[in-house]
Scaffold this active site. Structure first.
Site: not given
Ligand code: PA5
Length: 357
Positions: A105, A110, A157, A242, A258, A352
């Site tokens: 995380s 998270t 990301r 995103e 399939h 969140k």
């Molecule tokens: O792209 C994003 O910000 C989200 O997909 C986060 O990665 C996700 O919500 C999980 O948060 P974290 O990476 O802080 O655990």
């Protein structure tokens, strides 16, 4: 400037359209990959971690996807144990003292990922926390677990290359992957060279990511990944969601032969609005490559626009890195063409915040 006049080759388009600096974060892909590899190499792991026979990567969204990419690479590696990605609360029932659990995380906050930690400790799993801080780092440190520090240099990301480098180094250090330093370095150099060719400073005529974003504009992207690129399709989907704020779908071959192909062969009025990307590794078995060709034939018959990508990296890891970076850039350029700021993820933040209340 009207949307149709947007020029991806003009520096001002990037300065205005990307105030959060997503382009710089994507450009750091090769550097982050190397940093993650080095950080995990510096970790001191208990000797007992070598006894693990299964691997579970626990994380969500941007902190889970490195696990998927690694799982695809390990699936065809005879040295590797099974690697499962867990995107949920708690832990799968099979996790035990012979499982290496990577709790991943970026924020460390998270709740799904945090909920697995006490269970992993209770079951005496071999845990490594991959995190930039928060409650995960605190709890892991308090429990005496190894923590691989993630630099909070951008949204989760954008840290995918770091997490992937770290994960691959951990697995290779524990004898769970055939990948060695030289193999990693060659793939890292390949993606560094590619970054220079996809950079915003390279004009659309020579820049395949810009050209693809133009082709995709106004359409509904569907990414068909196969073999070691199956999860890369999922990464494209997430980045298009995103960064470009676009709906997007990911499919896998041969599974799509399939079921999904029947939908493509129908008469749904939205079919003509799709844009399909076929991600096919050259390292894939011949039958799978034939299936990619058959899919392309079918799309052509249906007049559905598509684009085939066959990375040139030469090794499965280089193929994964090449296809991933290309998708990151396509999502970025598409965001700008659509007048979307690539960085904010308001919907995720709102959910969140509501869960905290
Ligand atoms: O792209 C994003 O910000 C989200 O997909 C986060 O990665 C996700 O919500 C999980 O948060 P974290 O990476 O802080 O655990």
């Amino acid at each position: 400037m009207s949307k149709s006049a947007l020029d991806l080759d003009h520096p001002r388009t990037h300065e205005r359209g990307d105030p959060g600096g997503m382009r710089e974060r994507i450009a750091h892909f090769p550097t982050l990959l190397q940093k993650g590899w080095d950080a995990a190499g510096a970790l001191r792991l208990p000797a007992s971690y070598r006894e693990a026979t299964t691997v579970l990567c626990h994380g969500m969204g941007g902190s889970a996807i490195a696990g998927d990419l690694a799982a695809d690479l390990l699936r065809y590696d005879s040295k590797a144990p099974p690697l499962t990605v867990h995107r949920d609360y708690g832990l799968p029932a099979w996790v035990d003292e012979r499982t290496l659990v990577i709790a991943s995380s970026a924020s460390g906050g998270t709740e799904e990922t945090l909920s697995g930690l006490p269970l992993a400790l209770e079951r005496r799993a071999k845990v490594v926390a991959l995190t930039g801080g928060g409650a995960l780092a605190e709890k892991a440190t308090a429990a005496g677990l190894p923590v691989c520090p993630v630099p909070l240099s951008g949204p989760p990301r954008t840290l995918l290359p770091y997490a992937l480098g770290a994960l691959l180094r951990l697995l290779s250090g524990l004898g769970m992957a055939a990948l060695d330093e030289a193999g990693f370095r060659a793939a890292a150099q390949h993606v560094a060279a590619l970054q220079k060719r996809l950079d915003p400073s390279i004009g659309t005529a020579q820049n395949s990511a810009k050209a693809l974003a133009h082709a995709m504009r106004g359409r509904l992207p569907v990414i068909y990944g196969s073999h070691v690129l199956a999860a890369v399709g999922r990464r494209w989907k997430g980045q298009l969601n995103e960064n470009a704020k676009s709906p997007a779908f990911a499919e896998e071959l041969p599974e799509a032969h399939h079921n999904s192909v029947v939908g493509l062969g129908g008469t749904h009025p939205e079919l003509q609005r799709l844009f399909v990307v076929l991600l096919t590794p050259r390292s894939a078995p011949e039958r799978l490559r034939l299936r990619a060709l058959l899919t392309a034939d079918m799309l052509a018959e249906q007049s559905i626009p598509y684009h085939s990508i066959e990375p040139s990296g030469g090794t499965p890891l280089a193929e994964v890195l090449e296809a991933t970076l290309l998708g990151d850039y396509v999502s970025y350029y598409l965001a700008l063409l659509d007048g979307q700021d690539p960085t904010p993820i308001t919907a995720i933040d709102r959910i969140k915040a509501r869960l905290v209340k």
